[in-house]
Design a protein around this motif. Structure first.
Motif, mmCIF file in Angstrom:
data_model
loop_
_atom_site.group_PDB
_atom_site.id
_atom_site.type_symbol
_atom_site.label_atom_id
_atom_site.label_comp_id
_atom_site.label_asym_id
_atom_site.label_seq_id
_atom_site.Cartn_x
_atom_site.Cartn_y
_atom_site.Cartn_z
ATOM 1 N N ASN A 71 0.836 -1.193 0.000
ATOM 2 C CA ASN A 71 0.000 0.000 0.000
ATOM 3 C C ASN A 71 0.868 1.240 0.000
ATOM 4 N N LYS A 72 0.363 2.277 -0.653
ATOM 5 C CA LYS A 72 1.065 3.552 -0.628
ATOM 6 C C LYS A 72 0.872 4.194 0.738
ATOM 7 N N ASP A 73 1.871 4.947 1.181
ATOM 8 C CA ASP A 73 1.697 5.758 2.377
ATOM 9 C C ASP A 73 0.739 6.873 2.007
ATOM 10 N N ARG A 74 -0.226 7.165 2.889
ATOM 11 C CA ARG A 74 -1.263 8.140 2.571
ATOM 12 C C ARG A 74 -1.119 9.383 3.442
ATOM 13 N N TYR A 75 -1.298 10.521 2.807
ATOM 14 C CA TYR A 75 -1.167 11.805 3.487
ATOM 15 C C TYR A 75 -2.336 12.695 3.127
ATOM 16 N N TRP A 76 -2.928 13.326 4.144
ATOM 17 C CA TRP A 76 -4.030 14.253 3.957
ATOM 18 C C TRP A 76 -3.679 15.590 4.560
ATOM 19 N N ILE A 81 -7.339 2.416 7.687
ATOM 20 C CA ILE A 81 -6.692 1.348 6.938
ATOM 21 C C ILE A 81 -6.687 0.090 7.794
ATOM 22 N N GLU A 82 -6.490 -1.047 7.166
ATOM 23 C CA GLU A 82 -6.393 -2.297 7.917
ATOM 24 C C GLU A 82 -5.020 -2.401 8.555
ATOM 25 N N GLY A 83 -4.972 -3.013 9.715
ATOM 26 C CA GLY A 83 -3.707 -3.239 10.387
ATOM 27 C C GLY A 83 -3.199 -1.999 11.103
ATOM 28 N N PRO A 84 -1.996 -2.097 11.627
ATOM 29 C CA PRO A 84 -1.439 -0.972 12.389
ATOM 30 C C PRO A 84 -1.113 0.211 11.484
ATOM 31 N N GLY A 85 -1.067 1.371 12.085
ATOM 32 C CA GLY A 85 -0.742 2.576 11.337
ATOM 33 C C GLY A 85 -0.348 3.689 12.285
ATOM 34 N N LEU A 86 -0.100 4.829 11.740
ATOM 35 C CA LEU A 86 0.318 5.983 12.520
ATOM 36 C C LEU A 86 -0.442 7.199 12.008
ATOM 37 N N VAL A 87 -1.040 7.950 12.937
ATOM 38 C CA VAL A 87 -1.724 9.187 12.586
ATOM 39 C C VAL A 87 -0.988 10.324 13.280
ATOM 40 N N VAL A 88 -0.568 11.301 12.502
ATOM 41 C CA VAL A 88 0.101 12.481 13.046
ATOM 42 C C VAL A 88 -0.740 13.681 12.646
ATOM 43 N N ILE A 89 -1.158 14.477 13.636
ATOM 44 C CA ILE A 89 -1.967 15.647 13.321
ATOM 45 C C ILE A 89 -1.386 16.873 14.016
ATOM 46 N N ASN A 90 -1.698 18.010 13.462
ATOM 47 C CA ASN A 90 -1.336 19.294 14.040
ATOM 48 C C ASN A 90 -2.638 20.088 14.157
ATOM 49 N N PRO A 91 -3.372 19.885 15.274
ATOM 50 C CA PRO A 91 -4.684 20.530 15.395
ATOM 51 C C PRO A 91 -4.552 22.043 15.476
ATOM 52 N N PRO A 92 -5.616 22.753 15.076
ATOM 53 C CA PRO A 92 -5.585 24.206 15.125
ATOM 54 C C PRO A 92 -5.495 24.700 16.576
ATOM 55 N N TYR A 93 -4.687 25.715 16.794
ATOM 56 C CA TYR A 93 -4.544 26.289 18.118
ATOM 57 C C TYR A 93 -5.761 27.113 18.460
#
Length: 64
Positions: free
Chosen positions: A7-12, A48-60
């Motif tokens: 799978n491709k790494d996905r970025y939003w 996504i299926e399986g383990p993953g990592l979510v990194v966010i920078n929420p609005p201040y």
């Protein structure tokens, strides 16, 4: 190191300008084909299926 698995790494990002900068940087680094880049709000993130990592920078100054 960037994952080159099945799978491709996905970025939003919710900002078109930020995603365009990411796309240009990935092209210069030669990894754009290994990524799926998309402009969308965080609440539209698709799990996504399986383990993953979510990194966010929420609005201040805003509750999330």
């Amino acid at each position: 190191m960037i994952s080159m698995k099945n799978n491709k790494d996905r970025y939003w990002d919710c900002l078109d300008q930020a995603m365009e900068a990411s796309r240009e940087n990935a092209q210069r680094a030669g990894v754009v084909k290994a990524l799926a880049l998309r402009t969308a709000p965080f609440h539209q993130l698709e799990p996504i299926e399986g383990p993953g990592l979510v990194v966010i920078n929420p609005p201040y100054g805003r509750r999330v």
